[in-house]
Design a protein around this motif. Structure first.
Motif, short mmCIF file in Angstrom:
data_model
loop_
_atom_site.label_atom_id
_atom_site.label_comp_id
_atom_site.label_asym_id
_atom_site.label_seq_id
_atom_site.Cartn_x
_atom_site.Cartn_y
_atom_site.Cartn_z
N ARG A 70 9.27 -27.80 2.29
CA ARG A 70 10.36 -26.85 2.62
C ARG A 70 11.18 -27.34 3.80
O ARG A 70 12.41 -27.25 3.80
CB ARG A 70 9.78 -25.47 2.91
CG ARG A 70 9.46 -24.66 1.68
CD ARG A 70 9.27 -23.18 2.01
NE ARG A 70 8.37 -22.96 3.13
CZ ARG A 70 7.07 -22.65 3.03
NH1 ARG A 70 6.53 -22.52 1.83
NH2 ARG A 70 6.33 -22.44 4.09
N GLU A 71 10.50 -27.84 4.82
CA GLU A 71 11.22 -28.31 6.01
C GLU A 71 12.08 -29.52 5.68
O GLU A 71 13.22 -29.62 6.13
CB GLU A 71 10.23 -28.64 7.13
CG GLU A 71 10.87 -29.17 8.39
CD GLU A 71 11.88 -28.23 9.04
OE1 GLU A 71 12.80 -28.75 9.71
OE2 GLU A 71 11.77 -27.00 8.88
N ARG A 74 15.05 -28.41 3.76
CA ARG A 74 16.02 -27.75 4.64
C ARG A 74 16.89 -28.79 5.34
O ARG A 74 18.09 -28.63 5.49
CB ARG A 74 15.29 -26.89 5.68
CG ARG A 74 16.23 -26.07 6.57
CD ARG A 74 15.48 -25.35 7.67
NE ARG A 74 14.90 -26.24 8.67
CZ ARG A 74 15.59 -26.85 9.64
NH1 ARG A 74 16.90 -26.71 9.72
NH2 ARG A 74 14.98 -27.61 10.51
N PRO A 77 18.95 -31.27 1.66
CA PRO A 77 18.94 -30.39 0.48
C PRO A 77 18.80 -31.11 -0.86
O PRO A 77 18.20 -30.57 -1.78
CB PRO A 77 20.29 -29.67 0.55
CG PRO A 77 20.72 -29.79 1.98
CD PRO A 77 20.13 -31.05 2.49
#
Length: 174
Positions: A70-71, A74, A77
């Motif tokens: 997820r990081e 982020r 993308p």
């Protein structure tokens, strides 16, 4: 008046007389230079921190791989579109962690062995310090925190190249 026995026996050889003072020993042959101890402390502290950081990172990645994904998504993308998978990140992170753990342990062991006046350990630690400094200086462009181990590597290399340190190791080989 002449003294009996003067010149018969060299003064640097030990005598059987317990009252006679110990013969003087050249500085480089007996006393460990402070630079060796400082290089050992720098190595143990920085390699120890790297070891703990690597183990903590490996535990975090192993227990929460989705957090890493997820990081990274982020920050980048289109990471999944580039073909990067969670399994690929997990494998790469674990491999890098294992390398860091092994390198850190090896550096700590070399530093401790070096204290026992083993020149080969000092040579390997010098080489390791240069390699770490090079990698960390390159990595410092991405994160400034890597400047600290880079400078530590340069310091250890510089300390181990001092003339008094080299003389101490050379005297130990005799």
């Amino acid at each position: 008046r002449a003294v009996q026995g003067f010149g018969e026996r060299p003064s640097w050889l030990p005598t059987n007389d317990p009252a006679s003072p110990a013969p003087p020993v050249p500085w480089g042959a007996s006393r460990r230079p402070d630079a060796v101890l400082i290089a050992t402390l720098i190595t143990v502290l920085t390699a120890g921190f790297a070891l703990l950081s690597a183990v903590a990172s490996m535990v975090l990645v192993a227990t929460q791989p989705d957090l890493l994904m997820r990081e990274l998504e982020r920050q980048e993308p289109d990471l999944a579109a580039q073909g990067v998978t969670e399994q690929m990140l997990l494998t790469t992170s674990m491999a890098m962690g294992v390398v860091m753990v092994l390198w850190s342990l090896a550096s700590i062991v070399l530093a401790i062995v070096m204290l026992r006046r083993k020149a080969w350990a000092a040579g390997l630690l010098s080489l390791s310090s240069v390699v770490v400094a090079g990698f960390c200086f390159l990595g410092a462009f991405a994160t400034v925190a890597l400047a600290v181990p880079a400078l530590a590597g340069v310091a250890v290399f510089g300390l181990l190249r001092r003339p008094d340190v080299r003389a101490w190791f050379a005297a130990g080989r005799r």
